[in-house]
Write a protein that holds these residues in place. Structure first.
Motif, mmCIF file in Angstrom:
data_model
loop_
_atom_site.group_PDB
_atom_site.id
_atom_site.type_symbol
_atom_site.label_atom_id
_atom_site.label_comp_id
_atom_site.label_asym_id
_atom_site.label_seq_id
_atom_site.Cartn_x
_atom_site.Cartn_y
_atom_site.Cartn_z
ATOM 1 N N LYS A 207 0.838 -1.208 0.000
ATOM 2 C CA LYS A 207 0.000 0.000 0.000
ATOM 3 C C LYS A 207 0.869 1.253 0.000
ATOM 4 N N ARG A 208 1.900 1.228 0.819
ATOM 5 C CA ARG A 208 2.788 2.389 0.906
ATOM 6 C C ARG A 208 3.513 2.620 -0.414
ATOM 7 N N GLU A 209 3.966 1.536 -1.035
ATOM 8 C CA GLU A 209 4.657 1.651 -2.324
ATOM 9 C C GLU A 209 3.715 2.178 -3.405
ATOM 10 N N LEU A 210 2.476 1.719 -3.382
ATOM 11 C CA LEU A 210 1.502 2.191 -4.368
ATOM 12 C C LEU A 210 1.185 3.670 -4.164
ATOM 13 N N GLN A 211 1.149 4.101 -2.912
ATOM 14 C CA GLN A 211 0.890 5.510 -2.616
ATOM 15 C C GLN A 211 2.034 6.392 -3.095
ATOM 16 N N LYS A 212 3.256 5.907 -2.959
ATOM 17 C CA LYS A 212 4.422 6.682 -3.389
ATOM 18 C C LYS A 212 4.519 6.766 -4.910
ATOM 19 N N LYS A 213 3.984 5.736 -5.600
ATOM 20 C CA LYS A 213 3.935 5.703 -7.068
ATOM 21 C C LYS A 213 5.318 5.739 -7.709
ATOM 22 N N ASN A 214 6.311 5.203 -7.008
ATOM 23 C CA ASN A 214 7.668 5.160 -7.554
ATOM 24 C C ASN A 214 7.928 3.900 -8.376
ATOM 25 N N LYS A 215 7.086 2.878 -8.183
ATOM 26 C CA LYS A 215 7.281 1.612 -8.883
ATOM 27 C C LYS A 215 6.006 1.214 -9.605
ATOM 28 N N SER A 216 6.185 0.488 -10.689
ATOM 29 C CA SER A 216 5.030 -0.034 -11.414
ATOM 30 C C SER A 216 4.493 -1.262 -10.681
ATOM 31 N N ILE A 217 3.283 -1.653 -11.017
ATOM 32 C CA ILE A 217 2.686 -2.846 -10.416
ATOM 33 C C ILE A 217 3.504 -4.082 -10.786
ATOM 34 N N LYS A 218 4.031 -4.104 -11.990
ATOM 35 C CA LYS A 218 4.873 -5.225 -12.420
ATOM 36 C C LYS A 218 6.137 -5.317 -11.570
ATOM 37 N N GLU A 219 6.754 -4.178 -11.274
ATOM 38 C CA GLU A 219 7.961 -4.165 -10.441
ATOM 39 C C GLU A 219 7.659 -4.650 -9.029
ATOM 40 N N LEU A 220 6.510 -4.251 -8.493
ATOM 41 C CA LEU A 220 6.128 -4.693 -7.154
ATOM 42 C C LEU A 220 5.882 -6.202 -7.122
ATOM 43 N N ALA A 221 5.246 -6.710 -8.157
ATOM 44 C CA ALA A 221 5.005 -8.157 -8.234
ATOM 45 C C ALA A 221 6.330 -8.915 -8.216
ATOM 46 N N PHE A 222 7.322 -8.389 -8.926
ATOM 47 C CA PHE A 222 8.648 -9.014 -8.957
ATOM 48 C C PHE A 222 9.319 -8.922 -7.584
ATOM 49 N N ASP A 223 9.216 -7.766 -6.932
ATOM 50 C CA ASP A 223 9.832 -7.568 -5.614
ATOM 51 C C ASP A 223 9.310 -8.572 -4.593
ATOM 52 N N TYR A 224 8.030 -8.905 -4.708
ATOM 53 C CA TYR A 224 7.403 -9.786 -3.721
ATOM 54 C C TYR A 224 7.311 -11.238 -4.189
ATOM 55 N N GLN A 225 8.126 -11.571 -5.178
ATOM 56 C CA GLN A 225 8.315 -12.963 -5.604
ATOM 57 C C GLN A 225 7.082 -13.600 -6.247
ATOM 58 N N PHE A 226 6.189 -12.796 -6.817
ATOM 59 C CA PHE A 226 5.043 -13.360 -7.528
ATOM 60 C C PHE A 226 5.459 -13.685 -8.960
ATOM 61 N N ASN A 227 4.936 -14.785 -9.489
ATOM 62 C CA ASN A 227 5.359 -15.211 -10.825
ATOM 63 C C ASN A 227 4.603 -14.509 -11.946
ATOM 64 N N SER A 228 3.610 -13.687 -11.583
ATOM 65 C CA SER A 228 2.888 -12.922 -12.599
ATOM 66 C C SER A 228 2.182 -11.740 -11.943
ATOM 67 N N VAL A 229 1.875 -10.736 -12.757
ATOM 68 C CA VAL A 229 1.139 -9.575 -12.259
ATOM 69 C C VAL A 229 -0.267 -9.983 -11.835
ATOM 70 N N SER A 230 -0.862 -10.909 -12.561
ATOM 71 C CA SER A 230 -2.224 -11.337 -12.225
ATOM 72 C C SER A 230 -2.268 -12.023 -10.861
ATOM 73 N N ALA A 231 -1.246 -12.833 -10.555
ATOM 74 C CA ALA A 231 -1.192 -13.493 -9.243
ATOM 75 C C ALA A 231 -1.020 -12.455 -8.133
ATOM 76 N N PHE A 232 -0.181 -11.466 -8.388
ATOM 77 C CA PHE A 232 0.027 -10.382 -7.427
ATOM 78 C C PHE A 232 -1.270 -9.598 -7.213
ATOM 79 N N SER A 233 -1.981 -9.314 -8.294
ATOM 80 C CA SER A 233 -3.231 -8.552 -8.210
ATOM 81 C C SER A 233 -4.293 -9.328 -7.443
ATOM 82 N N ARG A 234 -4.368 -10.636 -7.673
ATOM 83 C CA ARG A 234 -5.342 -11.460 -6.934
ATOM 84 C C ARG A 234 -5.029 -11.457 -5.440
#
Length: 251
Positions: A207-234
């Motif tokens: 939430k904090r990273e999304l508020q700062k808007k410094n990273k894309s959703i794809k980058e956040l998914a990678f940071d948190y070890q998700f294998n896809s953006v869709s898995a991260f979004s779910r």
């Protein structure tokens, strides 16, 4: 420097229900002018678990996370653990600590109200105040309280590894416990299992990273070890009811 005046507030409130915790902020209520002084702690982005009651002479203080992240990692971890470890989010104070906190709060209030308030002075006073609370909390932990010490160690490990390690097994091995025993301890003291606490910490940080808007959703998914953006979004929607894209747009 970004305007900091909206990121820290100190007020004297007559009623607890007047206190509203801002987004991405920690909150403290100082009940110092009562027979049994105490501090009520409100963790980052979490609702207080105390019942609303009428108490006079309440100092309310809240500050955003950035105030502690500018300093060393050990200090930031101690502050995060201060808010997580305090049972029922309350610290019952002795007279000496209460008097010390009152003096620091008065200095902090005078500086905040000054026409030429200095950011470094305010940040330093906040740090002194928090260090007093951290010292008091640590002194309150009895040496024989083995379980409380294990929780403290777990929370330190959590802050260092929450982005990449979610299993209870990882933390249990570091603490020389079985996964079952670790979850029993955490469930008893904090009301959640190791994985639940890790996921909660991840959501808070995302939430904090999304508020700062410094990273894309794809980058956040990678940071948190998700294998896809869709898995991260779910994952994010399951815990917040909103997709990362929706949450980011509304900030």
């Amino acid at each position: 420097m970004e305007d900091w005046t909206t990121k820290i507030t100190l007020e004297i409130s007559k009623y607890l229900e007047n206190f509203q915790l801002k987004n991405n902020s920690f909150g403290l209520l100082f009940l110092l002018e009562v027979p049994h002084p105490e501090v009520i702690l409100m963790p980052l982005n979490e609702k207080p678990n105390f019942s609303v009651e009428e108490i006079n002479y309440t100092y309310s203080l809240q500050f955003q996370r950035e105030f502690i992240e500018e300093d060393d990692v050990e200090y930031a971890l101690d502050v995060l653990n201060l808010f997580k470890l305090s049972e029922k989010q309350r610290l019952n104070l002795d007279e000496k600590t209460s008097n010390n906190l009152t003096e620091i709060i008065n200095f902090l209030r005078n500086e905040l109200q000054s026409s030429n308030a200095n950011y470094q002075i305010i940040k330093s006073l906040l740090k002194v105040l928090l260090l007093h609370l951290i010292r008091f909390q640590k002194a309150s932990l009895l040496p024989q309280d083995h379980l409380q010490n294990k929780i403290y160690q777990f929370l330190q490990l959590l802050e260092l590894n929450f982005k990449t390690e979610i299993s209870a097994k990882f933390y249990a091995q570091k603490l020389d416990l079985s996964s079952k025993r670790l979850n029993q301890i955490l469930k008893e003291k904090l009301g959640q299992t190791a994985t639940q606490l890790v996921r909660q910490r991840q959501i808070t940080e995302i939430k904090r990273e999304l508020q700062k808007k410094n990273k894309s959703i794809k980058e956040l998914a990678f940071d948190y070890q998700f294998n896809s953006v869709s898995a991260f979004s779910r994952f994010f929607k399951r815990h917040t009811k909103f997709s990362p894209k929706q949450f980011k747009m509304w900030q």
